[in-house]
Motif scaffolding. Structure first.
Motif, PDB file in Angstrom:
ATOM      1  N   ASN A 110       0.824  -1.205   0.000  1.00  0.00           N
ATOM      2  CA  ASN A 110       0.000   0.000   0.000  1.00  0.00           C
ATOM      3  C   ASN A 110       0.862   1.261   0.000  1.00  0.00           C
ATOM      4  OD1 ASN A 110      -1.893   2.114   1.545  1.00  0.00           O
ATOM      5  ND2 ASN A 110      -3.182   0.544   0.605  1.00  0.00           N
ATOM      6  N   ILE A 111       1.907   1.259   0.827  1.00  0.00           N
ATOM      7  CA  ILE A 111       2.825   2.406   0.882  1.00  0.00           C
ATOM      8  C   ILE A 111       3.603   2.523  -0.419  1.00  0.00           C
ATOM      9  CG2 ILE A 111       4.813   3.413   2.075  1.00  0.00           C
ATOM     10  CD1 ILE A 111       3.853   1.963   4.618  1.00  0.00           C
ATOM     11  N   LEU A 112       4.024   1.380  -0.970  1.00  0.00           N
ATOM     12  CA  LEU A 112       4.799   1.383  -2.212  1.00  0.00           C
ATOM     13  C   LEU A 112       3.989   1.971  -3.366  1.00  0.00           C
ATOM     14  CD1 LEU A 112       7.423   0.616  -3.658  1.00  0.00           C
ATOM     15  CD2 LEU A 112       6.438  -1.658  -4.063  1.00  0.00           C
ATOM     16  N   GLU A 113       2.703   1.626  -3.430  1.00  0.00           N
ATOM     17  CA  GLU A 113       1.832   2.181  -4.476  1.00  0.00           C
ATOM     18  C   GLU A 113       1.864   3.707  -4.448  1.00  0.00           C
ATOM     19  OE1 GLU A 113      -1.576  -1.378  -4.315  1.00  0.00           O
ATOM     20  OE2 GLU A 113      -2.002   0.637  -3.587  1.00  0.00           O
ATOM     21  N   ALA A 114       1.739   4.260  -3.240  1.00  0.00           N
ATOM     22  CA  ALA A 114       1.715   5.712  -3.104  1.00  0.00           C
ATOM     23  C   ALA A 114       3.079   6.331  -3.395  1.00  0.00           C
ATOM     24  CB  ALA A 114       1.246   6.090  -1.700  1.00  0.00           C
ATOM     25  N   PHE A 119       6.733   9.536  -7.277  1.00  0.00           N
ATOM     26  CA  PHE A 119       7.763   9.570  -8.314  1.00  0.00           C
ATOM     27  C   PHE A 119       7.129   9.839  -9.692  1.00  0.00           C
ATOM     28  CE2 PHE A 119      10.113   6.594  -5.306  1.00  0.00           C
ATOM     29  CZ  PHE A 119      10.964   7.583  -4.835  1.00  0.00           C
ATOM     30  N   GLN A 120       5.959   9.257  -9.915  1.00  0.00           N
ATOM     31  CA  GLN A 120       5.263   9.470 -11.186  1.00  0.00           C
ATOM     32  C   GLN A 120       4.884  10.937 -11.360  1.00  0.00           C
ATOM     33  OE1 GLN A 120       1.243   7.837 -11.590  1.00  0.00           O
ATOM     34  NE2 GLN A 120       1.744   7.127 -13.649  1.00  0.00           N
ATOM     35  N   CYS A 121       4.410  11.572 -10.293  1.00  0.00           N
ATOM     36  CA  CYS A 121       4.043  12.983 -10.366  1.00  0.00           C
ATOM     37  C   CYS A 121       5.259  13.852 -10.690  1.00  0.00           C
ATOM     38  CB  CYS A 121       3.394  13.436  -9.058  1.00  0.00           C
ATOM     39  SG  CYS A 121       1.702  12.830  -8.834  1.00  0.00           S
ATOM     40  N   PHE A 122       6.425  13.470 -10.192  1.00  0.00           N
ATOM     41  CA  PHE A 122       7.646  14.194 -10.551  1.00  0.00           C
ATOM     42  C   PHE A 122       7.926  14.044 -12.039  1.00  0.00           C
ATOM     43  CE2 PHE A 122      12.234  14.360 -11.282  1.00  0.00           C
ATOM     44  CZ  PHE A 122      12.565  15.575 -10.699  1.00  0.00           C
ATOM     45  N   SER A 123       7.691  12.856 -12.570  1.00  0.00           N
ATOM     46  CA  SER A 123       7.993  12.589 -13.980  1.00  0.00           C
ATOM     47  C   SER A 123       7.109  13.385 -14.936  1.00  0.00           C
ATOM     48  CB  SER A 123       7.848  11.089 -14.275  1.00  0.00           C
ATOM     49  OG  SER A 123       6.481  10.695 -14.307  1.00  0.00           O
ATOM     50  N   ILE A 144      10.284  13.612  -4.960  1.00  0.00           N
ATOM     51  CA  ILE A 144      11.408  12.700  -4.715  1.00  0.00           C
ATOM     52  C   ILE A 144      11.634  12.525  -3.224  1.00  0.00           C
ATOM     53  CG2 ILE A 144      13.854  12.271  -5.121  1.00  0.00           C
ATOM     54  CD1 ILE A 144      12.100  12.184  -7.641  1.00  0.00           C
ATOM     55  N   MET A 145      11.614  13.637  -2.494  1.00  0.00           N
ATOM     56  CA  MET A 145      11.809  13.595  -1.043  1.00  0.00           C
ATOM     57  C   MET A 145      10.784  12.687  -0.378  1.00  0.00           C
ATOM     58  SD  MET A 145      12.423  17.684  -0.622  1.00  0.00           S
ATOM     59  CE  MET A 145      12.208  17.729   1.155  1.00  0.00           C
ATOM     60  N   ASN A 146       9.523  12.875  -0.749  1.00  0.00           N
ATOM     61  CA  ASN A 146       8.477  12.091  -0.080  1.00  0.00           C
ATOM     62  C   ASN A 146       8.429  10.659  -0.579  1.00  0.00           C
ATOM     63  OD1 ASN A 146       6.425  12.394   1.978  1.00  0.00           O
ATOM     64  ND2 ASN A 146       4.994  11.799   0.373  1.00  0.00           N
ATOM     65  N   GLY A 147       8.815  10.431  -1.847  1.00  0.00           N
ATOM     66  CA  GLY A 147       8.921   9.058  -2.326  1.00  0.00           C
ATOM     67  C   GLY A 147       9.954   8.288  -1.520  1.00  0.00           C
ATOM     68  N   ILE A 148      11.074   8.929  -1.227  1.00  0.00           N
ATOM     69  CA  ILE A 148      12.122   8.307  -0.404  1.00  0.00           C
ATOM     70  C   ILE A 148      11.610   8.085   1.018  1.00  0.00           C
ATOM     71  CG2 ILE A 148      14.404   8.672   0.630  1.00  0.00           C
ATOM     72  CD1 ILE A 148      15.155  10.204  -1.951  1.00  0.00           C
ATOM     73  N   SER A 269       8.127  15.251   6.360  1.00  0.00           N
ATOM     74  CA  SER A 269       7.915  13.823   6.152  1.00  0.00           C
ATOM     75  C   SER A 269       9.239  13.070   6.081  1.00  0.00           C
ATOM     76  CB  SER A 269       7.123  13.598   4.870  1.00  0.00           C
ATOM     77  OG  SER A 269       7.196  12.256   4.435  1.00  0.00           O
ATOM     78  N   LEU A 270      10.144  13.563   5.261  1.00  0.00           N
ATOM     79  CA  LEU A 270      11.437  12.896   5.098  1.00  0.00           C
ATOM     80  C   LEU A 270      12.237  12.930   6.399  1.00  0.00           C
ATOM     81  CD1 LEU A 270      13.486  11.492   3.289  1.00  0.00           C
ATOM     82  CD2 LEU A 270      14.272  13.747   2.533  1.00  0.00           C
ATOM     83  N   SER A 271      12.233  14.053   7.088  1.00  0.00           N
ATOM     84  CA  SER A 271      12.973  14.176   8.347  1.00  0.00           C
ATOM     85  C   SER A 271      12.434  13.220   9.405  1.00  0.00           C
ATOM     86  CB  SER A 271      12.889  15.624   8.865  1.00  0.00           C
ATOM     87  OG  SER A 271      13.449  16.530   7.947  1.00  0.00           O
ATOM     88  N   ALA A 272      11.107  13.120   9.496  1.00  0.00           N
ATOM     89  CA  ALA A 272      10.490  12.223  10.478  1.00  0.00           C
ATOM     90  C   ALA A 272      10.850  10.778  10.211  1.00  0.00           C
ATOM     91  CB  ALA A 272       8.969  12.402  10.458  1.00  0.00           C
TER      92      ALA A 272
END
Length: 311
Positions: A110-114, A119-123, A144-148, A269-272
């Motif tokens: 579920n997390i991977l889908e999101a 990443f798709q939205c960046f593309s 990219i940050m939130n995908g990571i 998000s990334l920092s947390a």
């Protein structure tokens, strides 16, 4: 709210509260009895799939509900709810290791889908914002940050071998190692995902939806966050697939479309999630644990309280 969202009226907040408490109420109905769950997550979806969604979620519709992502998200959320019910009400199945660990797999997928969606939205290269599949998105480093961050959130899923079914009448699926630190990191990540990818819907599917499962996890049934999350997510998606005009026409609350807001939300998000990963790694190293077998937070007060209340 002026930084993240355009000015919200009293009516907007009233509708938001109605959404929040409705999701919590239906979650309680779905988890309190076996038939409640069957009605909400089996019978109702079958009826909607046959008679409603072919129209309201048709490919190319003006509200964006006809995309592959929405359909996959709908049925993956429902599949999770159904599997959790099977696990909760089957004593023999609940004793099998593979069955107990499967919820972690469902959560990770579920997390991977999101994350893929970020990443798709960046593309898309929509650096100044654009409508894609009838949804407004703005591409940028925040994707990219939130995908990571989402990938880190998957890596930090822990203690799945310790999942068990509570001994009370509701027979909840309890995951004691999923403590507040992971839940909050998930919430920060998921809100950033909704803000990045479903921006003008995130007032509801971000803030309200996340609180509808986080509040019960802390104040109603501790240790059952994943069950609360699966239920409320499935309920929300079914609602959106049925009344797709809700967030766009009936009760719209748009984001400010401010690139700084996107960046800060994803930075938090990334920092947390980096902090969570560092915290877990330190506990694993210090206590010489195997994260594939051991429960990382078994020595914490939160873990012990959840176990004591449900055995």
């Amino acid at each position: 709210m002026g930084f993240l969202y355009e000015a919200t009226s009293f009516t907007s907040w009233a509708i938001w509260l109605f959404v929040l408490f409705s999701l919590m109420a239906f979650n309680e109905f779905g988890r309190s009895t076996k038939w409640g769950g069957i009605i909400l997550f089996v019978i109702v979806p079958i009826i909607l799939t046959i008679f409603i969604w072919p129209t309201t979620a048709a490919p190319g519709n003006e509200y964006g509900t006809g995309t592959w992502f929405n359909w996959v998200k709908t049925y993956s959320a429902l599949a999770g709810c159904v599997w959790f019910m099977v696990l909760r009400y089957s004593k023999s199945l609940a004793k099998k290791k593979w069955a107990i660990t499967l919820p972690a797999v469902i959560l990770a997928v579920n997390i991977l889908e999101a994350s893929i969606r970020d990443f798709q939205c960046f593309s898309y290269g929509a650096w100044n914002g654009a409508y894609v599949d009838n949804l407004w998105v703005m591409s940028g480093p925040w994707n990219i940050m939130n995908g990571i961050a989402g990938l880190l959130n998957i890596v930090t899923i822990c203690g799945w071998a310790g999942v068990f079914i509570s001994k009370d009448k509701t027979k909840d699926m309890i995951w004691p190692d999923m403590i507040w630190a992971w839940i909050l990191a998930y919430d920060f990540w998921n809100f950033a995902y909704t803000y990045n990818c479903i921006a003008d819907h995130s007032f509801y599917c971000g803030l309200a939806l996340l609180l509808s499962c986080t509040i019960p996890s802390f104040f109603i049934k501790k240790g059952a966050w994943l069950q609360h999350r699966a239920h409320t997510l499935a309920l929300w998606i079914m609602f959106v697939m049925t009344i797709p005009q809700f967030a766009d026409r009936i009760a719209p609350v748009h984001t400010t479309h401010n690139s700084t807001a996107f960046f800060i939300v994803s930075l938090i998000s990334l920092s947390a999630n980096i902090a969570l990963a560092a915290y877990q790694f330190n506990k694993i190293r210090k206590n010489k644990l195997n994260p594939l077998k051991d429960e990382i937070f078994a020595d914490t007060k939160t873990y012990k309280q959840v176990v004591a209340e449900n055995v």
